[in-house]
Scaffold this active site. Structure first.
Site, PDB file in Angstrom:
ATOM      1  N   HIS A   1       1.400  -1.135  -0.273  1.00 28.50           N
ATOM      2  CA  HIS A   1      -0.165   0.582  -0.351  1.00 28.50           C
ATOM      3  C   HIS A   1       0.829   0.978   0.101  1.00 28.50           C
ATOM      4  CE1 HIS A   1      -4.407  -1.439   0.950  1.00 28.50           C
ATOM      5  NE2 HIS A   1      -3.012  -2.892   0.362  1.00 28.50           N
TER       6      HIS A   1
ATOM      7  N   HIS B   1      -1.695 -12.146  -2.003  1.00 25.45           N
ATOM      8  CA  HIS B   1      -2.658 -13.003  -1.446  1.00 25.45           C
ATOM      9  C   HIS B   1      -2.430 -14.395  -1.068  1.00 25.45           C
ATOM     10  CE1 HIS B   1      -5.558 -10.113  -2.986  1.00 25.45           C
ATOM     11  NE2 HIS B   1      -5.066  -9.567  -2.392  1.00 25.45           N
TER      12      HIS B   1
END
Length: 725
Positions: free
Chosen positions: A97, A265
């Site tokens: 992020h 993920h």
């Protein structure tokens, strides 16, 4: 602070300058916002003026730092316990992020400045709980101090998280310098509320490539896409369009996008075991006792299995602290159905999953839960193009690991600039095309050789206008946001730059032909990049001499000439100068006023407001406008480096009148037409701040200062991408 007994009056006036004052922008919302140029001011930086981060970083024992980070990953803290005893997933999300806010259009965002510490990013809905990640890292930052920036630490922590879970990463480079206050130049969108509907930034709801430029996220407060689906409505095929467009705007292709989605993920989990209403205010809105942290969770223990972040709950894989191919195994071997998380968020869960394929609880290994997929994950299975790539990754785990490692390196290093800026022993040797590689030169030039070259350049058939404008055009697309562009590499002679309208292709072709002919006659090898800059430098020097000032314009040889094979044409397209106030150029009319566009370019070039002012005045005096337009050329001595632009701009004997698409400068008494001007020219007399600079340079005692300041600013532009100096 000790209170005295009894009541007393407030020691400051209510409505003080430190509280809710009405700013100038409130009273005059259309005023020119020069604040973005003050970001280049160092007054907010508490480090010593001679502090050199690159030199400090070199003092770090990198292996010791990496080991400290590996040890940290499994050193779970009671105040914020690690999922399954491993902070890897949290650190990867923090690094992702940090880097993932980058967008190719203007090079802004990204992990290059440590901006995640400040508003708005520190309080974005997509960054819930990352305040905890940063605080967990504080002991390491404290230990290494000024030698290690937060920006570098964020990215390296993500790298070491992967390493500690079994992935061989592609490498790491330091060199990211921290900022000390929020960025004011980055446009994150016009919405006034978090997660406002996507219609606010799309010109067409159906055309998912119509996202407003330069944005690269679908909603205010998200890094990329909504994990539940477009506007929170699950539809993997529609979400695939959003995934493709947002990653494209970060210069990622389909294979890199699929790899990053799956690899990101493969480890960690989503957190949504609670209710959103249990979360307290974000960091910027939290009370002082929270000490810069936010989202205090009043549900259950508030941590561990009760953590609330995205609202989606669960891990993607069976072994969330281990790098493996489990993501694809679960994605392709089970059918998935829509469910609601405990927090009420949409997520996909497998049908009839084997018990052994379920991940264990973050606190109790005797309990197992369903894995989950987001709408973006399901897009990797349901979109035909992504599915082909995902199936290839599933069948070839080594290939997947390599593609992911390279894509992760690109994600986390894209805005660090060329390899000249890379620091540390883990810098990969391989040159990658997205780094905009430039060959090293193997020559040097003496002062006498430089002087001889200047004379030869001035004796060619090229005019001062052609030399100056070409040098400027070559250098002006430098961006301090991601350190791309600039004169080094001479990419102005390659596609796509050679055909850009703003580079005057016909003129450019002539200049390049003459310079290449000269290059072929020289006794020693000199790059075309150096000749382009030196040509402009020689012409500026001559213009100063013609004005009566014998100044030497600094020139630093050493630029290389890039090749077509070293140039990613598509990724250079966003660097095209659609506007350039310094040359009074607009490719077409835009909704944004020309002077605001100029501020944006000035910021990207790393210039201050005074530098912008002196450069505009000098370029007008030199007659360097696009196409030799006469707008703003307030002088009878065109081509001479004088302060005439400012003298005549501030002369009250002149009056300014609107005329069609430009302005006229007329004699106040006789109404005689003297010159014409653009909005950009006039703003240097109309804006109170810019007028103060214009008046300074118009003064009788500042003619020499004007010349010296112009030369200094010109040299700064020419050398903006010389990270080797």
């Amino acid at each position: 602070m000790t209170k005295s007994s009894g009541g007393g009056k407030c020691p400051i006036m209510h409505g003080s300058m430190t509280s809710e004052k009405k700013t100038n922008t409130h009273w005059w919302p259309n005023s020119l916002k020069l604040e973005i140029l003050r970001q280049h001011d160092t007054k907010a930086n508490p480090l010593d003026e001679d502090f050199n981060y690159a030199e400090e970083f070199k003092k770090i024992n990198l292996e010791e730092l990496k080991q400290d980070l590996k040890n940290f990953m499994t050193d779970s803290q009671e105040w914020w316990p690690a999922d399954w005893g491993h902070y890897g997933g949290l650190m990867i999300r923090m690094a992702w992020h940090s880097a993932g806010s980058y967008r190719l259009a203007d090079g802004r965002g990204g992990g290059g400045t440590g901006n995640q510490r400040f508003a708005p990013l520190n309080s974005w809905p997509d960054n819930v709980s990352l305040d905890k990640a940063r605080r967990l890292l504080w002991p390491i930052k404290k230990k290494y101090g000024n030698k290690l920036s937060w920006a570098d630490l964020f990215i390296l922590a993500g790298n070491m998280a992967y390493e500690s879970m079994g992935l061989k990463t592609f490498g790491f480079a330091g060199g990211r310098e921290d900022i000390w206050h929020p960025e004011e130049d980055t446009y994150w969108g016009s919405e006034k509320e978090w997660l406002a509907e996507t219609k606010n930034r799309y010109s067409s709801d159906e055309e998912r490539d119509s996202l407003e430029n330069p944005l690269a996220a679908v909603q205010m407060g998200l890094i990329y896409v909504n994990p539940e689906g477009v506007d929170g409505n699950p539809d993997p095929l529609r979400t695939a369009k959003d995934v493709r467009e947002t990653f494209k705007r970060m210069a990622m292709n389909d294979e890199e996008t699929c790899a990053l989605t799956a690899g990101g993920h493969t480890v960690g989990k989503c957190h949504g075991n609670g209710k959103e209403e249990n979360l307290g205010p974000e960091p910027e809105a939290a009370d002082v006792e929270e000490q810069g942290m936010g989202w205090r969770n009043s549900g259950g223990k508030g941590v561990g299995r009760d953590t609330m972040s995205s609202g989606i709950e669960g891990a993607w894989t069976t072994n969330p602290t281990q790098w493996d191919n489990g993501y694809f195994y679960l994605l392709f071997n089970y059918e998935w159905e829509l469910k609601k998380s405990p927090a009420g968020a949409w997520q996909w869960e497998p049908i009839d999953i084997k018990e052994e394929d379920k991940p264990v609880d973050v606190e109790d290994p005797s309990i197992r839960h369903n894995p989950i997929m987001t709408d973006a994950d399901m897009a990797m299975k349901m979109d035909p193009d992504y599915r082909k790539i995902a199936e290839k990754f599933y069948k070839d785990p080594e290939y997947f690991a390599d593609v992911f490692a390279r894509a992760w390196f690109k994600l986390t290093h894209r805005d660090l600039g060329p390899k000249d800026r890379y620091l540390g022993a883990d810098v990969p040797e391989e040159d990658l095309i997205w780094q905009d590689p430039i060959p090293k030169v193997d020559y040097s030039l003496s002062e006498q050789e430089i002087a001889d070259l200047k004379e030869k350049l001035l004796n060619t058939e090229l005019t001062s206008y052609e030399l100056i404008s070409t040098a400027w055009d070559s250098a002006r697309n430098f961006r301090c946001s991601d350190f791309r562009g600039g004169a080094n590499g001479a990419r102005i002679r390659l596609a796509p730059q050679k055909d850009w309208h703003g580079n005057e292709p016909e003129k450019l072709h002539k200049v390049l032909r003459v310079l290449e002919d000269l290059q072929s006659t020289l006794d020693k090898k000199v790059s075309l990049a150096d000749l382009i800059v030196l040509g402009g430098t020689a012409a500026v020097e001559k213009a100063a001499k013609d004005a009566g000032y014998n100044v030497t314009v600094p020139f630093a040889p050493g630029r290389g000439d890039a090749t077509d094979e070293q140039t990613d044409v598509e990724s250079f397209e966003p660097l095209e100068p659609l506007h350039d106030g310094y040359r009074n150029y607009l490719k077409k009319d835009y909704a944004v006023p020309a002077e605001e566009l100029m501020l944006d370019r000035t910021h990207l070039m790393g210039l201050t407001a005074p530098e912008m002012t002196v450069l505009v005045g000098g370029m007008r005096a030199l007659g360097a406008n696009y196409g030799e337009s006469e707008h703003g050329v307030f002088t009878d001595r065109v081509g001479t480096l004088t302060n005439d632009f400012f003298v005549n701009l501030t002369d009250m004997n002149n009056v300014w009148k609107k005329a069609d698409d430009h302005y006229e400068v007329r004699d106040r008494k006789t109404d005689e037409l003297k010159w014409t001007a653009s909005r950009i020219d006039l703003v240097f007399g109309s804006n109170s701040i810019l007028r103060s600079y214009s008046e300074l340079y118009a003064q009788d005692d500042n003619q020499e200062k004007f010349v010296k300041d112009f030369v200094k600013a010109w040299t700064k532009v020419m050398n903006a991408d010389r990270f080797d100096l």
